[in-house]
Scaffold this motif. Structure first.
Motif, mmCIF file in Angstrom:
data_model
loop_
_atom_site.group_PDB
_atom_site.id
_atom_site.type_symbol
_atom_site.label_atom_id
_atom_site.label_comp_id
_atom_site.label_asym_id
_atom_site.label_seq_id
_atom_site.Cartn_x
_atom_site.Cartn_y
_atom_site.Cartn_z
ATOM 1 N N ALA A 1 11.818 -12.052 -9.619
ATOM 2 C CA ALA A 1 11.401 -10.771 -9.051
ATOM 3 C C ALA A 1 12.581 -10.026 -8.442
ATOM 4 O O ALA A 1 12.678 -8.797 -8.554
ATOM 5 C CB ALA A 1 10.308 -11.007 -7.998
ATOM 6 N N VAL A 2 13.500 -10.737 -7.794
ATOM 7 C CA VAL A 2 14.694 -10.097 -7.230
ATOM 8 C C VAL A 2 15.533 -9.465 -8.339
ATOM 9 O O VAL A 2 15.994 -8.317 -8.237
ATOM 10 C CB VAL A 2 15.513 -11.114 -6.423
ATOM 11 N N VAL B 1 8.468 -4.181 -6.669
ATOM 12 C CA VAL B 1 8.821 -5.492 -7.208
ATOM 13 C C VAL B 1 9.577 -6.309 -6.157
ATOM 14 O O VAL B 1 9.411 -7.535 -6.055
ATOM 15 C CB VAL B 1 9.648 -5.335 -8.499
ATOM 16 N N ALA B 2 10.414 -5.650 -5.345
ATOM 17 C CA ALA B 2 11.120 -6.364 -4.277
ATOM 18 C C ALA B 2 10.120 -6.934 -3.262
ATOM 19 O O ALA B 2 10.291 -8.057 -2.763
ATOM 20 C CB ALA B 2 12.102 -5.427 -3.586
ATOM 21 N N ALA C 1 0.831 -1.210 0.000
ATOM 22 C CA ALA C 1 0.000 0.000 0.000
ATOM 23 C C ALA C 1 0.860 1.253 0.000
ATOM 24 O O ALA C 1 0.595 2.216 -0.742
ATOM 25 C CB ALA C 1 -0.936 -0.018 1.209
ATOM 26 N N ALA C 2 1.908 1.260 0.840
ATOM 27 C CA ALA C 2 2.794 2.434 0.892
ATOM 28 C C ALA C 2 3.513 2.643 -0.438
ATOM 29 O O ALA C 2 3.645 3.787 -0.921
ATOM 30 C CB ALA C 2 3.811 2.256 2.017
ATOM 31 N N ALA C 3 3.969 1.569 -1.071
ATOM 32 C CA ALA C 3 4.674 1.694 -2.348
ATOM 33 C C ALA C 3 3.740 2.213 -3.437
ATOM 34 O O ALA C 3 4.112 3.107 -4.217
ATOM 35 C CB ALA C 3 5.258 0.340 -2.746
ATOM 36 N N ILE C 4 2.529 1.656 -3.505
ATOM 37 C CA ILE C 4 1.595 2.077 -4.554
ATOM 38 C C ILE C 4 1.191 3.535 -4.363
ATOM 39 O O ILE C 4 1.180 4.323 -5.326
ATOM 40 C CB ILE C 4 0.357 1.158 -4.540
ATOM 41 N N LEU C 5 0.868 3.929 -3.122
ATOM 42 C CA LEU C 5 0.484 5.325 -2.878
ATOM 43 C C LEU C 5 1.653 6.266 -3.156
ATOM 44 O O LEU C 5 1.455 7.381 -3.676
ATOM 45 C CB LEU C 5 0.000 5.481 -1.435
ATOM 46 N N SER C 6 2.850 5.839 -2.816
ATOM 47 C CA SER C 6 4.024 6.681 -3.071
ATOM 48 C C SER C 6 4.257 6.843 -4.567
ATOM 49 O O SER C 6 4.582 7.946 -5.042
ATOM 50 C CB SER C 6 5.261 6.066 -2.407
ATOM 51 N N GLN D 1 14.519 0.764 -20.353
ATOM 52 C CA GLN D 1 14.457 -0.384 -21.252
ATOM 53 C C GLN D 1 14.619 -1.717 -20.525
ATOM 54 O O GLN D 1 13.770 -2.613 -20.634
ATOM 55 C CB GLN D 1 15.545 -0.246 -22.339
ATOM 56 N N LEU D 2 15.705 -1.873 -19.759
ATOM 57 C CA LEU D 2 15.951 -3.158 -19.099
ATOM 58 C C LEU D 2 14.908 -3.473 -18.016
ATOM 59 O O LEU D 2 14.402 -4.598 -17.950
ATOM 60 C CB LEU D 2 17.363 -3.171 -18.514
ATOM 61 N N PRO D 3 14.553 -2.530 -17.134
ATOM 62 C CA PRO D 3 13.560 -2.877 -16.118
ATOM 63 C C PRO D 3 12.195 -3.224 -16.705
ATOM 64 O O PRO D 3 11.513 -4.100 -16.188
ATOM 65 C CB PRO D 3 13.487 -1.623 -15.246
ATOM 66 N N VAL D 4 11.824 -2.533 -17.817
ATOM 67 C CA VAL D 4 10.530 -2.868 -18.432
ATOM 68 C C VAL D 4 10.572 -4.273 -19.002
ATOM 69 O O VAL D 4 9.614 -5.049 -18.875
ATOM 70 C CB VAL D 4 10.180 -1.829 -19.517
ATOM 71 N N ILE D 5 11.692 -4.626 -19.609
ATOM 72 C CA ILE D 5 11.835 -5.989 -20.132
ATOM 73 C C ILE D 5 11.773 -6.999 -18.980
ATOM 74 O O ILE D 5 11.104 -8.043 -19.065
ATOM 75 C CB ILE D 5 13.156 -6.131 -20.914
ATOM 76 N N GLY D 6 12.481 -6.674 -17.886
ATOM 77 C CA GLY D 6 12.468 -7.568 -16.726
ATOM 78 C C GLY D 6 11.077 -7.722 -16.126
ATOM 79 O O GLY D 6 10.670 -8.828 -15.751
ATOM 80 N N PHE D 7 10.356 -6.608 -16.056
ATOM 81 C CA PHE D 7 8.996 -6.666 -15.500
ATOM 82 C C PHE D 7 8.081 -7.505 -16.394
ATOM 83 O O PHE D 7 7.272 -8.301 -15.906
ATOM 84 C CB PHE D 7 8.442 -5.249 -15.348
ATOM 85 N N GLY D 8 8.242 -7.330 -17.709
ATOM 86 C CA GLY D 8 7.446 -8.139 -18.631
ATOM 87 C C GLY D 8 7.770 -9.619 -18.498
ATOM 88 O O GLY D 8 6.879 -10.475 -18.566
#
Length: 980
Positions: free
Chosen positions: A276-277, A227-228, A183-188, A293-300
């Motif tokens: 996820a790590v 993500v962490a 909740a804190a991460a999403i609101l932030s 670029q890299l984090p979006v690829i990792g998230f996908g």
């Protein structure tokens, strides 16, 4: 109206400032209004504190309060700081100049509008999210206290080898922290993104880069934290598999790992954790790389892996590995579930014995004496005879008994006997004149215990009272009879002050009293009076002259709500019951500790498993925690509530329960040791019905110990519907003093029957030793009926009763006129390999609006009897004294022709029988049940004299004996026996 003429239409009136007196008055009124509002909000808090202090459980109030306050401020502050810091940081990282695009020109108006109020806006947003987060966190006070005070179970789960306390106490708290972090991460992220957009760090329609380097780095770190946290969630999900519920083999809420969990979901969660790590590290690396670029690829990749590895792969394993050979694959995991479930519900020590269901004794007459030694058969049904208690022992309209009475044991002449007991409680609906003084000052309490033998009735079918009248007198000796706290006492009373209370009434008029106890809250203090006037919405409490020195207000007066208030961490049994203990009336309340986190143990919904025909038809018998799902339960606490003082005592009953030990650490000095239970109190403690109902529901499936039988479903049982009423609800368990085949003497027991799933024949009889303080207390015995033969179950026995022509005709006659027939509890008693069923039958006849015992139904070994008394029915079944006589044909008034006999003694006896029969028929016409009972007794005496005389004549060489009985009907049916 606006000035349409260009100038004033008349002289102007100048309004000056209010005078000092008016300003002072307005200021005073404003201050008083604020103080009034503050006191109104404070009143509830103050009255709660006063009540807890009055019952000597103020530590429960303070511990709970400070825990809630601590959680509120800690997590509210953390949330406010997280959101506020990211808003501040996003504002600080704003670009120095915004591109002069249309998008930014439109945003300039908003930036300029909020510029003077930026600090206030920041404070308002952070305060709002902090309040919401703090309020949510304060509701987790139980989770926090269990985590910080957790005691090891000393048992480890079979998969991860962790102590059960990890799942019961630790895992729920970790999940809360994880949810708070999400909740804190999403609101932030949302707050930071909006701030960056407002100040030009993010652009949607402007040409050029969509985000500044600073905004990119900031948001990447926040998403990386999210993500962490997801990685942590994947790791905790591995342990969550041990307490995960699923539908399996038509078993709702089957809990624990199955083959697909251990071999597909568990490795999938580990792989997703690693992905996820890595993905979180890629987001953190954006601080230096300044590219998405890299984090979006990792998230996908993480999302795709969650679909393929976390969803598709387990489905493939289930389809192609498990389903073709389910029994072999699932058997090891089912065995773990069986073992854990039996331990968690306390049914692991259940003894299952094969039972034939049919007697092997040829001569049934030898079994007649065995019946009395096997069971003290209760023919007074506590769920039927409450109106009889009401009619015969209410005495005054402002007294009432509960709809369901209770069964207890009391000693008489050195022998324990089952006793039906109820309290004469206050009934405000019956007071002569209702007003505030009468309702709360004069009529304040009930008076006395009424008790009756459970195994007998008098000649008119009424209870044989062992404690009765007003004041109550009888076998219970002397005790404090005033009842200020009870199941029907649901309003407040103000006692002990200048206003006298009505104590009770007798032939000399009303007696008054004044409360001498120290219960309740003292109202001598005007602040207390004001607080209760506000809290109860009753201003008369503030100024009434009926309140003075010594006045005390009593509320929260039902035993259940008092125990719930002083021990909010306990689950309370649905039925408190009274007992006379050490010369005082004590309400005994069973309480449970539960958890939803016992690994591999299947869950059950308490509200469903504790519901039966009594909870469906009566308002004072409640179910336990309606929607509460648990997979571990212990009757860990026995509580008492004094009916006069309201004093609440909690006694540690299960000394090994780690959940209770955890709560005792959290609330020290609130639970007294088991050794403090007096012998007098121990004699009245019993095995609780609601716990037994939960256990019997689990035993319908978990009586088996091997996975193969469990998976086949061939041994699934069910709790039958109550055949004695039309509620369609489960039959309740019954308290009964009886002896199981492996017992040497009768024991106070709680019994029930089970039938095969979807069928009505009997599959098992279950009894638990309910006698507290004995070595076998809590031992569950199951008599398992053979599957290759059919033994009648309760519904079939009831149908057999109703289908026999002579019984059906008798029932029809009993229902004649405006009479009603009510079936009592259908009791089952194992006897010599067979099963004896006994059911009392009650009649509300004529002008009588309360049930009287008129008949007793008995069946054994295919033989059925429907007689006036239990002894007669048993004699007929077992042929001990020859066939018992049939009931009179109450609808036939034909005078039977007197038989002839040469024996003058027989002749005189038969004439007396004829007179008694005629008197009985006349009494029936007048609905005079007392006269009818007397006539029936005279008739029995006359017939017995005739039989004795005939037998004597036969021995002396006389004629005919047995055929000279008078007939009670034209068809010559056997003569009637008396009703008792």
């Amino acid at each position: 109206m606006p000035d349409r003429g260009g100038g004033p239409s008349g002289p102007r009136i100048r309004v000056g400032r209010p005078s000092r007196r008016v300003r002072t008055l307005l200021m005073t009124l404003g201050v008083l209004a604020v103080l009034g509002m503050a006191f109104t909000m404070f009143a509830g808090f103050l009255t709660d504190w006063l009540w807890y202090r009055s019952v000597n459980y103020s530590s429960v109030f303070t511990t709970t309060l400070w825990t809630k306050i601590g959680l509120f401020f800690v997590f509210g502050l953390l949330m406010a700081l997280a959101v506020g810091f990211n808003i501040w940081l996003a504002h600080r990282l704003r670009p120095p100049l915004s591109a002069m695009s249309m998008e930014q020109q439109n945003l300039d108006r908003y930036r300029m509008g909020i510029a003077p109020y930026k600090k206030w806006l920041l404070f308002g947003i952070t305060a709002l999210v902090g309040l919401i987060a703090g309020a949510s966190a304060s509701g987790q006070w139980r989770t926090w206290l269990m985590w910080v005070n957790g005691v090891p179970f000393g048992q480890k789960d079979p998969q991860f080898k962790l102590d059960v306390s990890f799942y019961a106490f630790d895992l729920p708290w970790y999940r809360f922290l994880l949810g708070f972090g999400f909740a804190a991460a999403i609101l932030s992220v949302i707050a930071a993104a909006l701030t960056h957009y407002l100040y030009g760090g993010l652009r949607v329609t402007s040409p050029g880069a969509r985000a500044t380097a600073a905004a990119t780095g900031h948001l990447s770190v926040l998403i990386g934290i999210f993500v962490a946290l997801k990685a942590v969630a994947y790791w905790l999900d591995r342990y969550g598999l041990a307490v995960k519920s699923s539908d399996f083999r038509a078993t709702d809420n089957w809990t624990g790992l199955r083959y697909v969990d251990a071999n597909a979901y568990l490795p999938a969660k580990t792989i997703l954790f690693c992905i996820a790590v890595i993905c979180a590290l890629l987001f953190f690396a954006t601080i230096w790389r300044r590219t998405w670029q890299l984090p979006v690829i990792g998230f996908g990749l993480m999302v795709l892996s969650a679909i393929l590895i976390g969803g598709l792969y387990p489905a493939i394993v289930q389809k192609f590995q498990v389903q073709p050979n389910e029994q072999a694959k699932e058997a090891p995991y089912v065995e773990k579930n069986l073992e854990a479930t039996r331990k968690a519900y306390g049914i692991d020590g259940t003894k299952v014995t094969d039972y034939s269901g049919t007697s092997k004794t040829e001569d049934k007459t030898t079994l007649r004496d065995d019946v009395d030694s096997t069971a003290s058969i209760r023919i007074m049904d506590p769920n039927i005879v409450s109106p009889t208690f009401q009619q015969l022992q209410q005495i005054r309209n402002y007294y009432a008994f509960p709809n369901n009475l209770d069964v207890d044991r009391y000693t008489k002449d050195g022998k324990d006997q089952d006793t039906v007991i109820g309290l004469r409680e206050l009934n405000l609906a019956g007071i002569p004149k209702k007003n505030w003084i009468n309702n709360h000052f004069r009529y304040t309490h009930g008076f006395g215990v009424v008790a009756a033998e459970g195994t007998s009735a008098d000649a008119q079918g009424r209870p044989n009272f062992t404690e009765s009248d007003l004041p109550s007198e009888g076998d219970l000796g002397t005790y404090e009879q005033r009842i200020y706290y009870g199941e029907k006492t649901d309003t407040y009373s103000i006692v002990g002050g200048p206003q006298k209370e009505i104590d009770y009434s007798d032939d000399n008029g009303e007696k008054t009293t004044s409360y001498k106890g120290d219960s309740g809250v003292n109202l001598s203090n005007p602040v207390n009076r004001a607080a209760y006037a506000v809290a109860f919405g009753e201003p008369q409490i503030l100024y009434s002259g009926a309140i003075g020195d010594g006045s005390r207000i009593l509320y929260n007066r039902t035993p259940k709500e008092r125990v719930e208030a002083v021990a909010p961490w306990l689950t309370i049994d649905g039925d408190a019951y009274p007992a006379v203990v050490n010369h005082r009336i004590q309400w005994i309340v069973d309480a449970y500790t539960t958890t939803n986190g016992y690994p591999y143990s299947s869950r059950t919904t308490l509200g469903d498993t504790t519901a039966d025909s009594l909870t469906a038809t009566n308002d004072n018998r409640a179910v336990v925690a309606q929607q509460n799902q648990v997979n571990y339960i212990r009757n860990s606490v026995k509580a008492t509530v004094d009916a006069y003082t309201g004093e609440v005592k909690l006694y540690q009953w299960d000394t090994k329960d780690p959940v209770l030990k955890t709560w005792m650490k959290a609330f020290p000095d609130t639970v007294e040791p088991k050794s403090d239970i007096s012998k007098d109190l121990m004699d009245h403690l019993r095995y609780p019905q609601d716990l037994f109902k939960v256990q019997r529901e689990l035993l319908t499936r978990y009586h088996v110990k091997d996975a193969t039988t469990f998976l086949s479903g061939s041994e699934v049982w069910q709790v039958p519907d109550d055949p004695t009423n039309r509620s369609g609800s489960a039959v309740p368990p019954y308290y009964l003093s009886m002896k199981m085949p492996d017992q040497k003497a009768q024991a106070f027991s709680l019994t029930t029957t089970l039938t095969p799933n979807g069928r009505d024949n009997l599959s098992a009889f279950i009894a638990v030793d309910a006698e507290a303080g004995t070595s076998d207390y809590g031992k569950i015995r199951i008599l398992k009926l053979p599957t290759n033969t059919t033994v009648n179950g309760p519904k079939q026995v009831q149908s057999q009763f109703n289908s026999q022509e002579d019984i059906a005709e008798s029932i029809r006659l009993l229902r004649g006129g405006d009479s009603e027939v009510e079936y009592g509890n259908l009791l089952t008693v194992p006897l010599d390999g067979g099963l004896l069923y006994v059911e009392p039958v009650y009649v509300r006849g004529g002008g009588l609006k309360y049930p009287l015992l008129r008949k007793v139904l008995v069946t054994y070994g295919g033989q059925t009897a429907f007689e006036n008394t239990l002894d007669e029915a048993l004699n007929k079944i077992f042929g001990a004294d020859g066939p018992a006589a049939e009931p009179p044909d109450e609808g036939d008034t034909t005078t039977p022709p007197p038989p002839t006999s040469d024996n003058p003694t027989v002749q005189q006896a038969l004439q007396d029988a004829q007179k008694a029969f005629d008197a009985g028929q006349e009494a029936l016409k007048k609905n005079d049940w007392e006269a009818y009972g007397k006539a029936q007794k005279d008739l029995e005496d006359a017939l017995r004299r005739a039989e004795d005389a005939q037998a004597e004549a036969s021995r002396a060489g006389g004629s005919g004996g047995g055929e000279s009985k008078p007939s009670g009907s034209p068809s010559g049916s056997p003569s009637p026996k008396p009703s008792s």
